[in-house]
Design a protein around this motif. Structure first.
Motif, PDB file in Angstrom:
ATOM      1  N   THR A 178       5.305  13.459  17.891  1.00 54.81           N
ATOM      2  CA  THR A 178       5.604  13.942  18.652  1.00 54.81           C
ATOM      3  C   THR A 178       5.661  14.587  19.675  1.00 54.81           C
ATOM      4  O   THR A 178       5.927  15.124  20.202  1.00 54.81           O
ATOM      5  CB  THR A 178       6.734  12.830  19.421  1.00 54.81           C
ATOM      6  OG1 THR A 178       5.876  11.325  19.310  1.00 54.81           O
ATOM      7  CG2 THR A 178       6.997  12.311  20.854  1.00 54.81           C
ATOM      8  N   LEU A 211       4.317  18.060  21.932  1.00 52.54           N
ATOM      9  CA  LEU A 211       5.342  18.055  22.635  1.00 52.54           C
ATOM     10  C   LEU A 211       5.322  19.536  23.830  1.00 52.54           C
ATOM     11  O   LEU A 211       5.586  19.255  25.398  1.00 52.54           O
ATOM     12  CB  LEU A 211       7.034  17.942  22.089  1.00 52.54           C
ATOM     13  CG  LEU A 211       7.904  17.882  23.510  1.00 52.54           C
ATOM     14  CD1 LEU A 211       7.536  17.115  24.635  1.00 52.54           C
ATOM     15  CD2 LEU A 211       8.985  17.948  23.080  1.00 52.54           C
ATOM     16  N   THR A 212       4.879  20.286  23.544  1.00 53.89           N
ATOM     17  CA  THR A 212       4.108  21.663  23.905  1.00 53.89           C
ATOM     18  C   THR A 212       3.367  21.259  24.482  1.00 53.89           C
ATOM     19  O   THR A 212       2.694  22.304  25.468  1.00 53.89           O
ATOM     20  CB  THR A 212       4.181  23.158  22.910  1.00 53.89           C
ATOM     21  OG1 THR A 212       3.632  22.282  21.817  1.00 53.89           O
ATOM     22  CG2 THR A 212       5.843  23.122  22.464  1.00 53.89           C
ATOM     23  N   LEU A 255      13.196  12.487  17.014  1.00 53.81           N
ATOM     24  CA  LEU A 255      11.744  11.848  17.601  1.00 53.81           C
ATOM     25  C   LEU A 255      10.186  11.874  16.491  1.00 53.81           C
ATOM     26  O   LEU A 255      11.261  12.789  15.069  1.00 53.81           O
ATOM     27  CB  LEU A 255      10.710  12.145  18.349  1.00 53.81           C
ATOM     28  CG  LEU A 255      11.509  12.545  20.059  1.00 53.81           C
ATOM     29  CD1 LEU A 255      11.140  12.918  21.028  1.00 53.81           C
ATOM     30  CD2 LEU A 255      11.202  10.506  20.703  1.00 53.81           C
ATOM     31  N   LYS A 258      18.876  21.853  16.900  1.00 52.87           N
ATOM     32  CA  LYS A 258      19.030  21.514  17.951  1.00 52.87           C
ATOM     33  C   LYS A 258      17.933  21.559  19.424  1.00 52.87           C
ATOM     34  O   LYS A 258      17.708  21.579  20.248  1.00 52.87           O
ATOM     35  CB  LYS A 258      20.464  22.380  18.220  1.00 52.87           C
ATOM     36  CG  LYS A 258      20.325  21.848  19.737  1.00 52.87           C
ATOM     37  CD  LYS A 258      22.140  22.890  19.972  1.00 52.87           C
ATOM     38  CE  LYS A 258      22.553  23.118  21.248  1.00 52.87           C
ATOM     39  NZ  LYS A 258      21.911  24.477  21.813  1.00 52.87           N
ATOM     40  N   ASP A 259      16.992  23.482  18.856  1.00 53.03           N
ATOM     41  CA  ASP A 259      16.555  23.627  19.773  1.00 53.03           C
ATOM     42  C   ASP A 259      15.099  23.413  19.261  1.00 53.03           C
ATOM     43  O   ASP A 259      14.387  24.007  20.319  1.00 53.03           O
ATOM     44  CB  ASP A 259      17.139  24.762  19.997  1.00 53.03           C
ATOM     45  CG  ASP A 259      18.585  25.677  20.661  1.00 53.03           C
ATOM     46  OD1 ASP A 259      18.376  24.244  21.221  1.00 53.03           O
ATOM     47  OD2 ASP A 259      18.486  26.062  20.210  1.00 53.03           O
ATOM     48  N   GLY A 260      14.815  23.542  18.528  1.00 53.52           N
ATOM     49  CA  GLY A 260      13.331  23.699  18.263  1.00 53.52           C
ATOM     50  C   GLY A 260      12.720  22.068  17.839  1.00 53.52           C
ATOM     51  O   GLY A 260      12.073  22.445  18.321  1.00 53.52           O
ATOM     52  N   LEU A 261      13.310  21.683  17.718  1.00 50.69           N
ATOM     53  CA  LEU A 261      13.301  19.683  17.506  1.00 50.69           C
ATOM     54  C   LEU A 261      13.701  19.097  18.368  1.00 50.69           C
ATOM     55  O   LEU A 261      14.960  18.972  18.596  1.00 50.69           O
ATOM     56  CB  LEU A 261      13.229  19.498  15.977  1.00 50.69           C
ATOM     57  CG  LEU A 261      12.444  19.837  15.059  1.00 50.69           C
ATOM     58  CD1 LEU A 261      12.247  19.542  13.231  1.00 50.69           C
ATOM     59  CD2 LEU A 261      10.824  19.959  15.332  1.00 50.69           C
ATOM     60  N   VAL A 262      13.320  17.953  18.575  1.00 46.39           N
ATOM     61  CA  VAL A 262      13.541  16.940  18.517  1.00 46.39           C
ATOM     62  C   VAL A 262      14.343  15.663  17.654  1.00 46.39           C
ATOM     63  O   VAL A 262      13.253  15.146  17.148  1.00 46.39           O
ATOM     64  CB  VAL A 262      12.906  15.542  19.971  1.00 46.39           C
ATOM     65  CG1 VAL A 262      13.834  14.815  20.552  1.00 46.39           C
ATOM     66  CG2 VAL A 262      13.209  16.710  20.540  1.00 46.39           C
ATOM     67  N   LYS A 294       4.246  22.897  16.487  1.00 41.18           N
ATOM     68  CA  LYS A 294       3.776  22.622  18.122  1.00 41.18           C
ATOM     69  C   LYS A 294       3.505  24.170  18.685  1.00 41.18           C
ATOM     70  O   LYS A 294       3.175  23.681  19.992  1.00 41.18           O
ATOM     71  CB  LYS A 294       5.020  22.053  18.044  1.00 41.18           C
ATOM     72  CG  LYS A 294       6.376  23.093  18.410  1.00 41.18           C
ATOM     73  CD  LYS A 294       7.313  21.710  18.772  1.00 41.18           C
ATOM     74  CE  LYS A 294       8.142  22.677  20.033  1.00 41.18           C
ATOM     75  NZ  LYS A 294       9.319  21.921  20.368  1.00 41.18           N
TER      76      LYS A 294
END
Lengths: 326, 500
Positions: free
Chosen positions: B355, B359-360, B351, B344-348, B413
């Protein structure tokens, strides 16, 4: 037959809306000899260019898992402001002041109006954590009411040839609205595909918390998205006003539905994070061709609505089942 | 009353329960004791019908049973009261208690009078003097718990399972709860009581069962047991991981935290973090251990600027006082956070790998304001190679990768931002042993290169294996600081809440 279908399945899935569009065109073309004419072709494209402007903005909003119900009203108010300023300018009798507007000035004022309303949507949504549905529903009513106040309920007409050229003119053999909407599509495709902003929009829609933890300024991006949606609705409003040579107080009523339909038919997920501008363009073209074909075939307007609804349902069902197949 | 024989439960290859045997008796309170991940909640979910799919046999009142659903278990007389209460806030007490079991008149309409009456009786029996028409949202947590118990009594439950019932309620409410439990005991109910708070267990429980690593280790009478006794049984594993040799520490700390406090989001008088002070040196790995709800995750989030409006205290990085208003500020200063919930919080998840990794760090792959695909690819491929991420290509959707490889993407990331301080929250949860070891190796290597590392974990062996220094948290406090060679007993003792 079975084997060949299986082999081509990925290709069919990838281009399913294009294939659907092609089949639709062929069917209408067979049933009506007026469909495949150059004049009708430009006619269809000109008609859908307004919906494309709005739907491109709507796509960005939907990609962040939001929705913008206010686009129709924003379109009306932006068109009316531009038309009113162009016709009457700003008169302040008290200060003995009169400001006249050129066509260019009026266009800028119209687009600024749309941007401002869109910005307000985004601000309300991020600042007060309102559901986008509620915030933009409120804006739908507010902007419509402001349109009525500004126009006093009457159309503003007689805007002059140089303004109506925007919606009715031709350039290099192509209608101007098609140039404009095409340009908007090109720029937003670039924006979504090649810039940080676009990447962040997809990330926020895919997982807002992951985007936040990655250092994305969620509020800023969201406000940007709604502002852009408002600006693009304003462009649509200018096109409508210019084509009719008149700003109608009830212009754009229920346009938000056609634009959401285009976004959804184009394969963008209403829960955000998945979809594309080009998909939406295809969706808008499908709706436009369908509208045009049903008129050409003399289908009653009542049945037209039923057919459109069924097409939306089918499109989403097919999209869902093919997404599962991946 | 309820007996389980050789219960085994596997989740896609991981054995959560291994031939567990235990017994709950009528008129007794049985404490189920074990570390996080020992298998307590899995066992309770099997007993209450949430997982119908398991090996082994459950006997209830001498008959073999197999529950197909929670409803099935309830109808037999087994009720569970979860840590997170399952009440609907905008319905009244009566409506909640009878939800799904509404009484009707012979006309088929709701028999509100009868339901109200019955609810009143149940509340009386539990000494809760509140109108049955009160909305649940207006009740305190402790009162909501009593409503859950009333719900269990309504269906004549014989076995009542309570999962961490005192974790969210005040001391006076705890006393009320204990009185109710004593009453239920007298009424010959079998109570199953799960709690980390050993003091409570000594006060309430008649019997105990210890679970460790999915096995039932021992059961017996609570009488005659001591704190140390029980902790030893909980831990009792052979420590076979190689401990890290503490490296050279520079005298100047990389991160120093002073009196960090975090206000509770709703109850603003209370603090979720209380006066936390500690340091992390360059190249040092500091482990933070704590049980569920100790405030570990909140600590990392606060350092990362996620709760800036509720935070007080000083954070210094490289001896400079810093104030992070958002994760963006923290990242810019050289912090990175690998969050607990990577999906939930670490990855999209929707995607692709590329990507997610970029992202960061999108600014670094820009060319004239536009993203460069070539730079992005080379960035992603560098980490895919360095961290041996197993993926068909950089374009693979993150969702399709295994847990270990997903975690490596999250690490990538963050490494791409070249952080000074890397914070990891449960870095190996749900990851297979091989990937686990790879991640440990990577953490050690990063520390050797001079990065400061803060690891939160609820797994003792993990903390012991990689930490140079161990901080223990309990109920929002930093209770103690221990050297790397601390014993598991010492750590656990400091982690167990003292308040009762």
């Amino acid at each position: 037959m079975q084997i060949s279908l299986q082999t081509y399945r990925p290709i069919i899935l990838k281009f399913q809306s294009l294939i659907a569009l092609l089949l639709l065109c062929i069917t209408i073309g067979v049933l009506s000899d007026k469909f495949f004419t150059v004049a009708n072709g430009w006619n269809v494209l000109r008609q859908i260019s307004v919906n494309i402007c709005i739907s491109v903005g709507m796509t960005l909003v939907v990609l962040t898992a939001g929705i913008d119900l206010s686009v129709g009203s924003v379109l009306a108010l932006s068109g009316a402001i531009a038309a009113g300023l162009l016709r009457n300018g700003i008169e302040l009798p008290a200060n003995n002041l009169y400001i006249g507007f050129t066509v260019f000035g009026a266009i800028v004022a119209g687009i600024l109006t749309g941007s401002l309303l869109g910005w307000f949507n985004g601000w309300a949504i991020t600042r007060f954590k309102l559901p986008p549905f509620v915030a933009t529903l409120a804006m739908l009513t507010i902007a419509r009411g402001l349109t009525m106040l500004w126009t006093e309920g009457f159309p503003i007409t007689g805007l002059g040839d140089s303004f109506t050229f925007l919606g009715t003119g031709w350039f290099l053999g192509i209608p101007l609205p098609v140039w404009i909407s095409g340009g908007i599509v090109l720029v937003t495709v670039l924006l979504m595909d090649q810039t940080r902003f676009g990447r962040y929009v997809y990330a926020i829609g895919g997982s807002e918390s992951a985007a936040r933890l990655s250092g994305v300024n969620i509020n800023r991006i969201k406000i940007g998205v709604y502002t852009l949606a408002g600006a693009l609705a304003a462009v649509g409003g200018l096109l409508v006003t210019s084509r009719l040579d008149s700003a109608q107080p009830n212009a754009g009523t229920s346009y938000e539905l056609d634009s959401i339909a285009a976004v959804v038919i184009g394969g963008t997920s209403l829960s955000g994070g998945r979809g594309s501008i080009l998909g939406t363009v295809q969706g808008a073209v499908i709706i436009g061709v369908l509208n045009n074909g049903l008129v050409l075939l003399n289908v009653s307007p009542f049945w037209q609505q039923v057919v459109k609804g069924i097409v939306i349902l089918l499109a989403v069902i097919i999209d869902k089942s093919s997404a599962k197949g991946e | 009353m309820l007996r389980a024989e050789n219960i085994t439960k596997r989740f896609s290859g991981v054995t959560a329960l291994d031939a567990v045997c235990l017994e709950f008796q009528a008129g007794k309170v049985t404490a189920v004791i074990g570390e996080n991940g020992a298998g307590k909640s899995t066992l309770m979910k099997i007993l209450s019908g949430v997982y119908p799919d398991y090996e082994g046999q459950i006997w209830y009142k001498g008959n073999p049973v197999r529950f197909a659903s929670p409803r099935d278990a309830q109808d037999c007389g087994i009720a569970i009261i979860h840590q997170e209460l399952n009440l609907i806030p905008y319905l009244t007490i009566t409506e909640n208690i009878f939800l799904g079991r509404e009484l009707t008149t012979r006309w088929g309409t709701l028999d509100k009078k009868a339901m109200r009456l019955r609810t009143g009786q149940l509340l009386d029996r539990l000494n809760l003097s509140i109108s049955p028409d009160t909305l649940v949202s207006e009740l305190k947590v402790g009162q909501q718990q009593v409503v859950e118990i009333a719900k269990a009594l309504l269906i004549d439950s014989e076995v009542i399972i309570m999962d961490e019932p005192t974790s969210a309620i005040s001391e006076s409410e705890v006393e009320v709860l204990f009185r109710i439990i004593a009453d239920l005991k007298k009424a010959q109910k079998a109570i199953v009581y799960i709690s980390h708070k050993l003091d409570e267990l000594f006060k309430m429980a008649d019997r105990f069962v210890v679970l460790r690593d999915g096995k039932s280790i021992e059961s017996g009478e609570m009488q005659g047991m001591t704190h140390d006794n029980i902790i030893r049984k909980m831990v009792g594993r052979a420590v076979h991981t190689i401990r890290r040799q503490a490296g050279f520490l520079s005298p100047k700390p990389l991160l120093s935290v002073e009196n960090l406090c975090l206000k509770h989001p709703e109850r603003t008088q209370e603090n979720q973090l209380r006066n936390i002070s500690f340091t992390v040196g360059r190249g040092e790995i500091v482990g933070i251990f704590g049980l569920m709800g100790a405030g570990r995750t909140e600590l990392l989030e606060t350092l990362f600027g996620l709760h800036s409006k509720r935070t007080s205290g000083k954070i210094r990085l490289d001896e400079q006082e810093r104030y992070f208003k958002s994760p963006g500020d923290a990242i810019a200063a050289g912090l990175a956070l690998v969050p607990e919930d990577r999906k939930k919080d670490g990855l999209v998840l929707g995607l692709d790998v590329r990507t997610n990794i970029s992202l960061t760090n999108l600014k670094s792959i820009e060319r004239n304001g536009l993203l460069s695909r070539a730079k992005e690819s080379s960035l992603a491929n560098r980490y895919i190679t360095d961290l041996t991420i197993k993926t068909s290509s950089e374009r693979q959707t993150a969702r399709n990768l295994s847990g270990g490889n997903q975690q490596k993407i999250v690490l990538s990331k963050w490494l791409a931002t070249h952080p000074k301080l890397l914070m990891l929250d449960e870095p190996t949860r749900g990851i297979d042993v091989n990937a686990k070891n790879e991640i440990y190796k990577l953490i050690l290597q990063l520390a050797d290169e001079g990065m400061g590392i803060l690891v939160v974990s609820s797994e003792l062996p993990e903390i012991l294996a990689i930490s140079d220094r161990i901080l223990v948290m309990s109920e929002g406090n930093l209770t103690t600081e221990l050297p790397a060679n601390a014993s598991e007993d010492e750590i656990l003792k400091a982690a167990i809440p003292q308040t009762i």
